[in-house]
Design a protein around this motif. Structure first.
Motif, mmCIF file in Angstrom:
data_model
loop_
_atom_site.group_PDB
_atom_site.id
_atom_site.type_symbol
_atom_site.label_atom_id
_atom_site.label_comp_id
_atom_site.label_asym_id
_atom_site.label_seq_id
_atom_site.Cartn_x
_atom_site.Cartn_y
_atom_site.Cartn_z
ATOM 1 N N SER A 1 0.643 -1.265 0.180
ATOM 2 C CA SER A 1 0.071 -0.056 -0.053
ATOM 3 C C SER A 1 0.773 1.265 -0.041
ATOM 4 O O SER A 1 0.498 2.282 -0.555
ATOM 5 C CB SER A 1 -0.838 0.049 1.253
ATOM 6 O OG SER A 1 0.071 0.014 2.389
ATOM 7 N N LYS A 2 2.059 1.284 0.795
ATOM 8 C CA LYS A 2 2.868 2.450 0.679
ATOM 9 C C LYS A 2 3.373 2.807 -0.777
ATOM 10 O O LYS A 2 3.486 3.981 -1.145
ATOM 11 C CB LYS A 2 3.977 2.165 1.413
ATOM 12 C CG LYS A 2 3.579 2.185 3.155
ATOM 13 C CD LYS A 2 4.575 2.090 3.893
ATOM 14 C CE LYS A 2 4.211 1.984 5.379
ATOM 15 N NZ LYS A 2 5.389 1.719 6.364
ATOM 16 N N ALA B 1 0.461 3.850 -2.905
ATOM 17 C CA ALA B 1 -0.068 5.361 -2.813
ATOM 18 C C ALA B 1 0.600 6.467 -3.379
ATOM 19 O O ALA B 1 0.214 7.247 -3.543
ATOM 20 C CB ALA B 1 -0.130 5.360 -1.182
#
Length: 74
Positions: free
Chosen positions: A39-40, A43
């Motif tokens: 997710s990092k 994003a």
């Protein structure tokens, strides 16, 4: 449509992925790789709903004709 397999990752433990294909109708490459789920990292990108992101090892660049000096008539 005819897909031409240009190369598989020689370091793949199962010999199945990643893979580089060439589509002789669209004149595009199709890449099979590891699905990015971090997710990092996701994003930091703006990914449209109709697209996906894969991770592809640098060592696989050798299979692109533009890099290895070959043509796309696989």
């Amino acid at each position: 449509m005819a897909l031409h397999m240009l190369g598989k990752d020689p370091d793949s433990p199962d010999g199945k992925s990643p893979t580089v294909y060439y589509d002789d109708v669209t004149d595009n490459y199709i890449l099979q790789g590891w699905k990015v789920e971090d997710s990092k990292r996701l994003a930091q990108m703006d990914i449209p709903e109709h697209e996906t992101v894969i991770e592809f090892p640098r060592r696989m660049m050798q299979f692109f004709p533009e890099v290895n000096g070959g043509g796309t008539d696989a």
